[in-house]
Design an enzyme around this catalytic site. Structure first.
Site, short mmCIF file in Angstrom:
data_model
loop_
_atom_site.label_atom_id
_atom_site.label_comp_id
_atom_site.label_asym_id
_atom_site.label_seq_id
_atom_site.Cartn_x
_atom_site.Cartn_y
_atom_site.Cartn_z
N VAL A 83 0.81 -1.03 0.11
CA VAL A 83 0.09 -0.01 0.14
C VAL A 83 0.89 1.38 0.14
O VAL A 83 0.33 2.13 -0.29
CB VAL A 83 -1.05 0.10 1.28
CG1 VAL A 83 -2.28 -0.75 0.72
CG2 VAL A 83 -0.55 -0.39 2.43
N ASP A 84 2.10 0.99 0.42
CA ASP A 84 3.03 2.16 0.28
C ASP A 84 3.19 2.54 -1.24
O ASP A 84 4.00 3.37 -1.44
CB ASP A 84 4.06 2.20 1.35
CG ASP A 84 4.88 0.93 1.28
OD1 ASP A 84 4.45 0.08 0.34
OD2 ASP A 84 5.62 0.67 2.15
N ASP A 85 2.86 1.67 -1.83
CA ASP A 85 3.11 1.83 -3.41
C ASP A 85 1.90 2.33 -4.25
O ASP A 85 1.73 2.42 -5.38
CB ASP A 85 3.37 0.55 -4.37
CG ASP A 85 4.75 -0.14 -3.88
OD1 ASP A 85 5.17 -1.13 -3.76
OD2 ASP A 85 5.75 0.86 -3.42
#
Ligand code: 6R9
Length: 758
Positions: free
Chosen positions: A627-629
């Site tokens: 999710v940091d992507d």
């Protein structure tokens, strides 16, 4: 039924030389695959002459494969999604899908919506032959996990069984009390015994356990289960002799020699906790791990050959031990294997009293060693994995649950048969090498290929050379490989791990590597999960290119929104897991608070995976990356994987990696690193055409602001793109690139920086 054969302009007998070249061939219209498109007569709506579009209609006969009918009945797949299990055949939904039968190639135009349907032959001999069988087992695993997992655990040797009334206990809700997970507590066993002695005692002693292929072609070795047991016992006896006891940590910094799995099994045999550090980590990283777990000894080798390069591992260990000593963590013993093929012992730097040659001591020890019986919840190993802070997290796995879970996931996801020859290209320095080079396969009595070298040495055909040499039937890898002149006829099952596999790469893996006859197990899991969590079961249901499909037994994935509210049906959001499973990690070594904060606080009641995920209308799970992507452009949430997938669908794009960069107006802008197929020049027209492809496939909001030409991408040796580095290059924070020592090709970084403004 019409059969259309599409002959390539220049049909060749050989497959393409690489995924990149395959794409290049496509771009130029000179594909070498001979593709047959068989319209599948599921219903009478099949009309197209090139690719068949058909309505999967459960009333019609589909090669007598009743199982297939059910899959696309949304009521059933939704029942998986909602865990309601009712096989309701009354509400039937008809959908338009393209179906390709296993054995037939998947064409470019099929890729987005197509399903690949298992052949009769595959299903008939599969461990789970149909979706219905899966659903029955899945339902049993969720409704009565204690009973389900007890039955599976009973297949192993236990000196004493666990309490049948308390097979497991857990609390995943951080708001209630401390998070804890326990499985088979009170059960007494040993995983090394189950991997070795149990197999030997049941008559498998003469079967090959490990085939070892050296970095240099022509050099190899093998060990039967009996021989492996003897070698493990010798090392265990040595470890005991120097005072290593149950619960002591042992740091292992070895390349893929047979001594690496031997060491893991020897530690496990005496109840010591191994912590394997990938032998590509720098001295600083190794020291950090040594300081954290304070091992009784470090086991390494003097040097290793990687391709044509020689790396002096012992020097790195020396430097790490010096660093750790500076923080008062001193290690008294360093056992060094003399890896003669890379370097003779004489030039090795030596510290008398601390360092000892493996070959001088281990062969002297008896080949029998009593097992140290341990509790199912006693620690088995620590494996450090990177987190959002600089300090790596010591993921701790315990014995019993991990044993049961790795064994059973291996068996089902690869539809394992005793005659299989299995090769996983992962290094034991990563979780895949723990669960699916060492423990999972050996617990099943499998013959495992262990490869010391790299896939492109001495040339890009090395992998397929090994597949042919050992007649590998199950091949499990990260999907960044090259194909050349080899037959690969022995392959039966393919596995993929580590990154979302985009439909284009999936198609290449299926068409080219597997000659369109091998199902692909796209296994989604993590260091933390111990084993596969969402994975196809070959033969049980149709595959959708790019989807990891459905949850493994006992796993309850849920997709939640940013408030932690579970979303049902077709949706996208954060992937969490409800309830525990036997292979789950139990804590972060020495930092239970960080364990709770990272994984259980974001969405109380659930294990938060850190991954984004989409569930489609048929209940298939699609991993969309960390999710940091996720990039947020003017309020639009865009998965980097989505943009990458669109870019690589362009015939001249071989690979793409997308990151977000700060943007004054939009919040974030999309920045794309693009590798072109071999020989294609970088041009302004091509740049425009790539952006147009994304605009067309996703929408104007997802159009990359920047295309950065990339001759290659920075990847770890396990094949993961290091987006952290790409983000720094994209935002021109070039003095903050961080540790690049684990990159497969560190000089890629300089090339990318040089091309930043092109
Ligand atoms: C086994 C392993 C875990 C992360 C995970 C996810 C990504 C792994 C994947 C996948 C899409 C797959 N990942 N398998 N993404 N499809 N089949 O790689 O463990 O090194 O801990 O990485 O890798 O993002 O969260 P680990």
């Amino acid at each position: 039924m019409a059969l259309k054969l599409e002959l390539a302009p220049h049909p060749q007998t050989q497959v393409q030389s690489s995924y990149k070249r395959w794409k290049e061939g496509q771009g130029r219209g000179a594909g070498t695959l001979v593709s047959a498109v068989i319209p599948i007569s599921i219903s009478s709506t099949s009309t197209s002459t090139s690719t068949c579009t058909c309505t999967i209609n459960i009333n019609k006969n589909f090669d007598n494969r009743t199982r297939t009918r059910h899959l696309l009945d949304s009521s059933i797949s939704n029942s998986i999604a909602n865990s309601s299990y009712s096989v309701n055949t009354r509400t039937r939904t008809r959908k338009m899908v393209k179906a390709v039968s296993l054995g037939d190639p998947l064409l470019a135009e099929d890729q987005d919506e197509a399903v690949v349907v298992p052949s009769d032959h595959l299903s008939q001999q599969a461990l789970v032959p149909s979706l219905r069988d899966y659903l029955e087992m899945y339902k049993a695993s969720i409704q009565d996990p204690g009973r389900f997992w007890s039955e599976i655990a009973s297949q192993f040797h236990w000196e004493r069984k666990w309490d049948p009334d308390h097979v497991f206990s857990h609390n995943l809700d951080v708001t209630k009390s401390q998070v804890h997970i326990q499985w088979f507590k009170g059960g007494i066993t040993n995983i090394s015994y189950n991997c070795l002695d149990r197999i030997v005692e049941s008559g498998g002693g003469d079967k090959i356990a490990l085939f070892w292929e050296a970095n240099d072609p022509g050099s190899d070795a093998s060990l039967t289960y009996k021989q492996l047991l003897s070698r493990v016992c010798q090392l265990s006896n040595y470890l005991k002799d120097i005072g290593v006891k149950k619960g002591d940590a042992v740091v292992v910094y070895l390349p893929m020699l047979m001594e690496l799995p031997i060491t893991m099994l020897a530690c496990a045999r005496i109840g010591a906790v191994h912590s394997v550090v990938f032998a590509g980590f720098s001295a600083e990283s190794l020291a950090q791990r040594i300081i954290d777990c304070k091992p009784k000894l470090v086991i390494t080798c003097n040097a290793v050959k990687r391709g044509s390069k020689i790396i002096h591992l012992k020097d790195i260990v020396d430097a790490a031990l010096l660093l750790s000593a500076q923080t008062n963590v001193s290690v008294d013993r360093c056992l060094v294997f003399e890896n003669e093929a890379a370097m003779k012992r004489e030039p090795t730097k030596w510290q008398e009293g601390r360092d000892i040659w493996w070959q001088d001591v281990i062969p002297e020890y008896p080949t029998h060693c009593e097992v140290e019986w341990v509790d199912a919840e006693d620690p088995l190993f620590l494996l450090y994995t990177s987190g959002s802070t600089g300090k790596p997290k010591g993921v701790l796995h315990t014995t019993g649950g991990y044993m049961v879970y790795t064994a059973i996931t291996f068996k089902y996801a690869f539809d394992y048969k005793p005659t299989d020859i299995y090769w996983c290209t992962a290094d034991c320095g990563w979780i895949t090498g723990h669960s699916y080079v060492t423990y999972g396969p050996l617990l099943n009595g499998a013959s495992v290929v262990v490869f010391e070298g790299s896939p492109n040495y001495p040339d890009s055909g090395r992998c397929w050379d090994i597949v042919d040499k050992y007649k590998v039937t199950i091949f499990y890898t990260a999907p960044t490989l090259y194909v050349t002149r080899y037959s690969r006829k022995s392959l039966r099952i393919l596995g993929s791990v580590g990154e979302p596999i985009n439909p284009s790469a999936w198609r290449w893996f299926y068409n080219v590597v597997g000659d369109s006859r091998c199902p692909i197990s796209d296994t989604w899991w993590q260091t933390e999960t111990g084993g596969f969590m969402i994975t196809p079961l070959p033969g049980a249901w149709p595959q959708k290119p790019g989807s990891a499909t459905f949850p493994f037994f006992g796993v309850q994935p849920v997709i939640v929104d940013e408030k932690g509210v579970e979303i049902e049906g077709e949706c996208s959001g954060y992937l969490c897991v409800k309830s525990s499973w036997p292979g789950a990690f139990r804590t972060l070594y020495g930092d239970h608070e960080r364990y709770e904060t990272t994984y259980f606080k974001p969405f109380p009641g659930y294990y938060f995976t850190g991954d984004g995920c989409r569930r489609d209308k048929d209940g298939y799970y699609w991993l969309t990356g960390r999710v940091d992507d996720v990039i947020n452009v003017s309020g639009h949430r865009i998965g980097t994987a989505e943009v990458e997938s669109a870019l690589v669908s362009h015939p001249q794009c071989a690979e793409a990696a997308v990151v977000g960069v700060e943007h004054e107006v939009k919040g974030q802008a999309i920045y794309a690193f693009v590798t072109l197929v071999e020989g294609v020049p970088y041009t302004e027209d091509l740049r425009k055409s790539l952006i147009l492809t994304v605009r067309k496939q996703i929408g104007a909001f997802a159009a990359p602001d920047k295309i950065h030409w990339a001759p290659g991408l920075p990847k770890t040796r396990s094949g993961k793109i290091m987006r952290r580095i790409l983000r720094k290059i994209a935002s021109r924070q070039l003095n903050e690139l961080g540790d690049t020592s684990t990159l497969a090709e560190p000089n890629i970084v300089d090339q990318l920086i040089a091309l930043a403004d092109c």
